[in-house]
Design a protein around this motif. Structure first.
Motif, PDB file in Angstrom:
ATOM      1  N   UNK A   1       0.858  -1.182   0.000  1.00  0.00           N
ATOM      2  CA  UNK A   1       0.000   0.000   0.000  1.00  0.00           C
ATOM      3  C   UNK A   1       0.890   1.226   0.000  1.00  0.00           C
ATOM      4  N   UNK A   2       0.703   2.122  -0.982  1.00  0.00           N
ATOM      5  CA  UNK A   2       1.517   3.319  -1.100  1.00  0.00           C
ATOM      6  C   UNK A   2       0.619   4.529  -1.255  1.00  0.00           C
ATOM      7  N   UNK A   3       1.050   5.640  -0.671  1.00  0.00           N
ATOM      8  CA  UNK A   3       0.375   6.916  -0.849  1.00  0.00           C
ATOM      9  C   UNK A   3       1.429   7.918  -1.290  1.00  0.00           C
ATOM     10  N   UNK A   4       1.160   8.648  -2.373  1.00  0.00           N
ATOM     11  CA  UNK A   4       2.082   9.660  -2.870  1.00  0.00           C
ATOM     12  C   UNK A   4       1.621  11.041  -2.429  1.00  0.00           C
ATOM     13  N   UNK A   5       2.579  11.892  -2.118  1.00  0.00           N
ATOM     14  CA  UNK A   5       2.301  13.239  -1.643  1.00  0.00           C
ATOM     15  C   UNK A   5       3.097  14.238  -2.465  1.00  0.00           C
ATOM     16  N   UNK A   6       2.564  15.434  -2.585  1.00  0.00           N
ATOM     17  CA  UNK A   6       3.288  16.561  -3.159  1.00  0.00           C
ATOM     18  C   UNK A   6       3.480  17.555  -2.018  1.00  0.00           C
TER      19      UNK A   6
ATOM     20  N   UNK B   1      17.954  21.174  -0.391  1.00  0.00           N
ATOM     21  CA  UNK B   1      17.189  19.931  -0.300  1.00  0.00           C
ATOM     22  C   UNK B   1      17.724  18.956  -1.333  1.00  0.00           C
ATOM     23  N   UNK B   2      18.061  17.744  -0.880  1.00  0.00           N
ATOM     24  CA  UNK B   2      18.620  16.727  -1.761  1.00  0.00           C
ATOM     25  C   UNK B   2      17.614  15.607  -1.982  1.00  0.00           C
ATOM     26  N   UNK B   3      17.827  14.836  -3.027  1.00  0.00           N
ATOM     27  CA  UNK B   3      16.910  13.743  -3.352  1.00  0.00           C
ATOM     28  C   UNK B   3      17.015  12.609  -2.332  1.00  0.00           C
ATOM     29  N   UNK B   4      18.100  12.529  -1.585  1.00  0.00           N
ATOM     30  CA  UNK B   4      18.257  11.487  -0.573  1.00  0.00           C
ATOM     31  C   UNK B   4      17.640  11.864   0.771  1.00  0.00           C
ATOM     32  N   UNK B   5      17.165  13.105   0.913  1.00  0.00           N
ATOM     33  CA  UNK B   5      16.562  13.548   2.169  1.00  0.00           C
ATOM     34  C   UNK B   5      15.216  12.875   2.384  1.00  0.00           C
ATOM     35  N   UNK B   6      14.781  12.871   3.612  1.00  0.00           N
ATOM     36  CA  UNK B   6      13.460  12.364   3.983  1.00  0.00           C
ATOM     37  C   UNK B   6      12.649  13.533   4.531  1.00  0.00           C
ATOM     38  N   UNK B   7      11.334  13.411   4.485  1.00  0.00           N
ATOM     39  CA  UNK B   7      10.445  14.433   5.028  1.00  0.00           C
ATOM     40  C   UNK B   7       9.615  13.792   6.127  1.00  0.00           C
TER      41      UNK B   7
ATOM     42  N   UNK C   1       9.384   9.488   1.694  1.00  0.00           N
ATOM     43  CA  UNK C   1      10.604   9.308   0.922  1.00  0.00           C
ATOM     44  C   UNK C   1      10.433   9.960  -0.447  1.00  0.00           C
ATOM     45  N   UNK C   2      11.334  10.860  -0.844  1.00  0.00           N
ATOM     46  CA  UNK C   2      11.229  11.479  -2.179  1.00  0.00           C
ATOM     47  C   UNK C   2      11.332  10.440  -3.291  1.00  0.00           C
ATOM     48  N   UNK C   3      10.529  10.634  -4.334  1.00  0.00           N
ATOM     49  CA  UNK C   3      10.543   9.716  -5.472  1.00  0.00           C
ATOM     50  C   UNK C   3      11.077  10.398  -6.733  1.00  0.00           C
ATOM     51  N   UNK C   4      11.371  11.698  -6.624  1.00  0.00           N
ATOM     52  CA  UNK C   4      11.914  12.469  -7.744  1.00  0.00           C
ATOM     53  C   UNK C   4      12.748  13.609  -7.175  1.00  0.00           C
ATOM     54  N   UNK C   5      13.660  14.164  -7.957  1.00  0.00           N
ATOM     55  CA  UNK C   5      14.407  15.320  -7.467  1.00  0.00           C
ATOM     56  C   UNK C   5      13.469  16.505  -7.230  1.00  0.00           C
ATOM     57  N   UNK C   6      13.755  17.328  -6.217  1.00  0.00           N
ATOM     58  CA  UNK C   6      12.925  18.517  -5.984  1.00  0.00           C
ATOM     59  C   UNK C   6      13.005  19.461  -7.181  1.00  0.00           C
ATOM     60  N   UNK C   7      11.883  20.134  -7.476  1.00  0.00           N
ATOM     61  CA  UNK C   7      11.869  21.050  -8.615  1.00  0.00           C
ATOM     62  C   UNK C   7      11.089  22.310  -8.255  1.00  0.00           C
TER      63      UNK C   7
ATOM     64  N   UNK D   1       6.832  12.887  -2.858  1.00  0.00           N
ATOM     65  CA  UNK D   1       7.234  11.861  -1.899  1.00  0.00           C
ATOM     66  C   UNK D   1       6.265  10.688  -1.918  1.00  0.00           C
ATOM     67  N   UNK D   2       6.724   9.601  -1.321  1.00  0.00           N
ATOM     68  CA  UNK D   2       5.902   8.403  -1.195  1.00  0.00           C
ATOM     69  C   UNK D   2       5.949   7.928   0.243  1.00  0.00           C
ATOM     70  N   UNK D   3       4.791   7.507   0.725  1.00  0.00           N
ATOM     71  CA  UNK D   3       4.703   6.886   2.054  1.00  0.00           C
ATOM     72  C   UNK D   3       4.298   5.444   1.848  1.00  0.00           C
ATOM     73  N   UNK D   4       5.085   4.551   2.403  1.00  0.00           N
ATOM     74  CA  UNK D   4       4.753   3.133   2.358  1.00  0.00           C
ATOM     75  C   UNK D   4       3.939   2.815   3.603  1.00  0.00           C
ATOM     76  N   UNK D   5       2.696   2.430   3.424  1.00  0.00           N
ATOM     77  CA  UNK D   5       1.812   2.135   4.534  1.00  0.00           C
ATOM     78  C   UNK D   5       1.943   0.660   4.871  1.00  0.00           C
TER      79      UNK D   5
END
Length: 108
Positions: free
Chosen positions: A54-59, A68-74, A82-88, A101-105
């Protein structure tokens, strides 16, 4: 974007290596706290033969910053995203930064 009403924390994993060059499990350090607008935009439920995912994606939208780096967490409340793409930058302008970002539930 006057609705930055969510408080988030940007976390960065610290990579350590042993004497042989192997990457060790890394703790995270708090980089910054920021006001953000967190918008869920997609949900995926996949039920395969071996496991159920189960996954939920967030903006996540914050004020523009360059550290802010792509390896950072929020961290948002009790959720770690967890980021799924580089910040833009939003709209190509350097006023707002979007972190997808993506949250794994996990199933309890």
């Amino acid at each position: 974007m006057s609705e930055l009403r969510h408080r988030i924390t940007i976390l960065r994993p610290v990579a350590d290596t042993d004497e042989e060059g192997n990457i060790l499990s890394s703790p995270v350090v708090e980089v910054e706290k920021a006001w953000a607008l967190v918008l869920p935009f997609a949900a995926k439920i996949s039920d395969g033969y071996a496991e159920k995912v189960q996954e939920v994606d967030y903006r996540v939208v914050i004020r523009y910053r360059t550290d802010v780096q792509v390896t950072d967490r929020v961290r948002w409340g009790n959720k770690t995203l967890t980021p799924i793409a580089p910040p833009y930058p939003l709209g190509g302008k350097k006023r707002w930064l979007v972190i997808e970002c993506r949250e794994l539930v996990e199933d309890g």
